[in-house]
Design a protein around this motif. Sequence first.
Motif, PDB file in Angstrom:
ATOM      1  N   GLY A 157      -0.985  -9.052  -4.834  1.00 57.89           N
ATOM      2  CA  GLY A 157      -1.733  -7.904  -4.339  1.00 57.89           C
ATOM      3  C   GLY A 157      -2.436  -8.188  -3.030  1.00 57.89           C
ATOM      4  N   VAL A 158      -3.163  -7.167  -2.581  1.00 56.61           N
ATOM      5  CA  VAL A 158      -3.957  -7.279  -1.359  1.00 56.61           C
ATOM      6  C   VAL A 158      -5.332  -6.668  -1.589  1.00 56.61           C
ATOM      7  CG1 VAL A 158      -1.989  -7.306   0.224  1.00 56.61           C
ATOM      8  CG2 VAL A 158      -3.042  -5.124  -0.372  1.00 56.61           C
ATOM      9  N   LEU A 159      -6.292  -7.179  -0.835  1.00 57.05           N
ATOM     10  CA  LEU A 159      -7.675  -6.720  -0.865  1.00 57.05           C
ATOM     11  C   LEU A 159      -8.146  -6.637   0.576  1.00 57.05           C
ATOM     12  CD1 LEU A 159     -10.378  -6.190  -2.407  1.00 57.05           C
ATOM     13  CD2 LEU A 159     -10.721  -8.677  -2.350  1.00 57.05           C
ATOM     14  N   LEU A 160      -8.527  -5.433   1.003  1.00 52.21           N
ATOM     15  CA  LEU A 160      -9.007  -5.224   2.358  1.00 52.21           C
ATOM     16  C   LEU A 160     -10.455  -4.759   2.287  1.00 52.21           C
ATOM     17  CD1 LEU A 160      -5.903  -5.270   2.584  1.00 52.21           C
ATOM     18  CD2 LEU A 160      -6.056  -3.497   4.299  1.00 52.21           C
ATOM     19  N   LEU A 161     -11.330  -5.446   3.004  1.00 51.02           N
ATOM     20  CA  LEU A 161     -12.772  -5.218   2.914  1.00 51.02           C
ATOM     21  C   LEU A 161     -13.403  -5.053   4.282  1.00 51.02           C
ATOM     22  CD1 LEU A 161     -13.687  -8.271   0.645  1.00 51.02           C
ATOM     23  CD2 LEU A 161     -13.281  -5.933  -0.115  1.00 51.02           C
ATOM     24  N   ASN A 162     -14.567  -4.422   4.277  1.00 54.30           N
ATOM     25  CA  ASN A 162     -15.502  -4.541   5.382  1.00 54.30           C
ATOM     26  C   ASN A 162     -16.887  -4.320   4.822  1.00 54.30           C
ATOM     27  OD1 ASN A 162     -15.402  -1.724   5.139  1.00 54.30           O
ATOM     28  ND2 ASN A 162     -15.438  -1.382   7.334  1.00 54.30           N
ATOM     29  N   HIS A 163     -17.887  -4.500   5.648  1.00 47.40           N
ATOM     30  CA  HIS A 163     -19.253  -4.308   5.175  1.00 47.40           C
ATOM     31  C   HIS A 163     -20.161  -3.994   6.347  1.00 47.40           C
ATOM     32  CE1 HIS A 163     -21.039  -8.163   6.520  1.00 47.40           C
ATOM     33  NE2 HIS A 163     -19.825  -8.627   6.333  1.00 47.40           N
ATOM     34  N   ILE A 203       0.842  -1.206   0.000  1.00 46.18           N
ATOM     35  CA  ILE A 203       0.000   0.000   0.000  1.00 46.18           C
ATOM     36  C   ILE A 203       0.871   1.249   0.000  1.00 46.18           C
ATOM     37  CG2 ILE A 203      -1.695   1.344   1.294  1.00 46.18           C
ATOM     38  CD1 ILE A 203      -2.736  -1.461   2.337  1.00 46.18           C
ATOM     39  N   ARG A 204       1.858   1.275   0.867  1.00 46.77           N
ATOM     40  CA  ARG A 204       2.729   2.455   0.948  1.00 46.77           C
ATOM     41  C   ARG A 204       3.480   2.674  -0.361  1.00 46.77           C
ATOM     42  NH1 ARG A 204       5.705   3.177   6.627  1.00 46.77           N
ATOM     43  NH2 ARG A 204       6.028   5.205   5.649  1.00 46.77           N
ATOM     44  N   GLN A 205       3.964   1.599  -0.969  1.00 43.83           N
ATOM     45  CA  GLN A 205       4.682   1.694  -2.247  1.00 43.83           C
ATOM     46  C   GLN A 205       3.753   2.239  -3.325  1.00 43.83           C
ATOM     47  OE1 GLN A 205       6.505  -2.030  -3.689  1.00 43.83           O
ATOM     48  NE2 GLN A 205       5.597  -1.590  -5.671  1.00 43.83           N
ATOM     49  N   ASN A 206       2.570   1.660  -3.455  1.00 40.57           N
ATOM     50  CA  ASN A 206       1.655   2.068  -4.524  1.00 40.57           C
ATOM     51  C   ASN A 206       1.081   3.463  -4.312  1.00 40.57           C
ATOM     52  OD1 ASN A 206       2.056  -0.404  -5.738  1.00 40.57           O
ATOM     53  ND2 ASN A 206      -0.037  -1.106  -5.520  1.00 40.57           N
ATOM     54  N   MET A 207       0.935   3.878  -3.088  1.00 41.53           N
ATOM     55  CA  MET A 207       0.269   5.146  -2.798  1.00 41.53           C
ATOM     56  C   MET A 207       1.235   6.292  -2.519  1.00 41.53           C
ATOM     57  SD  MET A 207      -2.730   4.160  -3.342  1.00 41.53           S
ATOM     58  CE  MET A 207      -3.631   5.612  -2.881  1.00 41.53           C
ATOM     59  N   ARG A 214     -11.753  -1.265   0.940  1.00 37.28           N
ATOM     60  CA  ARG A 214     -10.919  -0.283   1.638  1.00 37.28           C
ATOM     61  C   ARG A 214      -9.546  -0.167   0.996  1.00 37.28           C
ATOM     62  NH1 ARG A 214     -14.571   2.819   3.900  1.00 37.28           N
ATOM     63  NH2 ARG A 214     -15.907   1.671   5.331  1.00 37.28           N
ATOM     64  N   GLU A 215      -9.053  -1.268   0.483  1.00 38.36           N
ATOM     65  CA  GLU A 215      -7.791  -1.257  -0.265  1.00 38.36           C
ATOM     66  C   GLU A 215      -7.859  -2.348  -1.314  1.00 38.36           C
ATOM     67  OE1 GLU A 215      -5.239   0.786  -0.169  1.00 38.36           O
ATOM     68  OE2 GLU A 215      -5.574   1.798   1.734  1.00 38.36           O
ATOM     69  N   LEU A 216      -7.477  -2.012  -2.505  1.00 40.94           N
ATOM     70  CA  LEU A 216      -7.223  -2.981  -3.565  1.00 40.94           C
ATOM     71  C   LEU A 216      -5.922  -2.533  -4.201  1.00 40.94           C
ATOM     72  CD1 LEU A 216      -7.730  -5.340  -5.423  1.00 40.94           C
ATOM     73  CD2 LEU A 216      -9.313  -3.903  -6.735  1.00 40.94           C
ATOM     74  N   GLN A 217      -4.859  -3.226  -3.858  1.00 39.93           N
ATOM     75  CA  GLN A 217      -3.528  -2.851  -4.321  1.00 39.93           C
ATOM     76  C   GLN A 217      -2.908  -4.027  -5.047  1.00 39.93           C
ATOM     77  OE1 GLN A 217      -2.253   0.183  -4.029  1.00 39.93           O
ATOM     78  NE2 GLN A 217      -3.923   0.978  -2.767  1.00 39.93           N
ATOM     79  N   ILE A 218      -2.456  -3.767  -6.251  1.00 42.77           N
ATOM     80  CA  ILE A 218      -1.795  -4.783  -7.065  1.00 42.77           C
ATOM     81  C   ILE A 218      -0.333  -4.385  -7.224  1.00 42.77           C
ATOM     82  CG2 ILE A 218      -1.811  -6.018  -9.280  1.00 42.77           C
ATOM     83  CD1 ILE A 218      -4.452  -6.285  -7.609  1.00 42.77           C
ATOM     84  N   ASP A 219       0.552  -5.334  -7.018  1.00 45.18           N
ATOM     85  CA  ASP A 219       1.973  -5.087  -7.214  1.00 45.18           C
ATOM     86  C   ASP A 219       2.176  -4.596  -8.656  1.00 45.18           C
ATOM     87  OD1 ASP A 219       4.788  -5.867  -8.103  1.00 45.18           O
ATOM     88  OD2 ASP A 219       4.880  -6.305  -5.949  1.00 45.18           O
ATOM     89  N   PRO A 220       2.989  -3.556  -8.850  1.00 40.66           N
ATOM     90  CA  PRO A 220       3.161  -2.991 -10.196  1.00 40.66           C
ATOM     91  C   PRO A 220       3.488  -4.018 -11.282  1.00 40.66           C
ATOM     92  CG  PRO A 220       4.151  -1.520  -8.596  1.00 40.66           C
ATOM     93  CD  PRO A 220       3.720  -2.768  -7.840  1.00 40.66           C
ATOM     94  N   GLN A 221       4.266  -5.041 -10.963  1.00 42.52           N
ATOM     95  CA  GLN A 221       4.614  -6.039 -11.995  1.00 42.52           C
ATOM     96  C   GLN A 221       3.424  -6.897 -12.411  1.00 42.52           C
ATOM     97  OE1 GLN A 221       7.615  -8.771 -10.688  1.00 42.52           O
ATOM     98  NE2 GLN A 221       6.435  -9.497  -8.949  1.00 42.52           N
TER      99      GLN A 221
END
Length: 147
Positions: free
Chosen positions: A58-64, A18-22, A72-79
């Motif tokens: 990547g990562v996927l962070l959810l709530n409902h 997240i920190r890298q992508n954002m 809340r977060e959908l981050q995919i590694d750049p590669q």
Amino acid sequence: MTPLIRPTNDKAFAENLIRQNMAAYHKQFDMRWETALFDKQWDELDNYELVVGDCRAGVLLLNHDEHAYYIRELQIDPQWQRQGIGAEAIRYVMERAQQAGINLIRLRVFCINPAIALYERMGFRVRKTEGGTHYMERSINDISNLV
């Protein structure tokens, strides 16, 4: 490309990605990363990693709540970006929401983030814009027509 989406407890991997992508967005909007806030939110969210083969892509962070699922977060590694992994993660969220009887998916995204194009292709629409951020949502009445 279809990733394996599985629960994760690897907070360090998620935080680093997240920190890298954002980083560029945080710099542009003069925002500072708050580890304590991330730690608190991590414990309140459903946290998943997206895996292709033996690589974490990547990562996927959810709530409902009773009204909507929130990405809340959908981050995919750049590669791994631009290979359909983000779209598959969104489909996963829609399936979970549908199984829970929830009809809305919501997310926030910086107005300058190119991921907006993905979200729009996946049926999300901007509901409001505030402070450089789009608040987007999509109904999932019919998930059979996803791009």
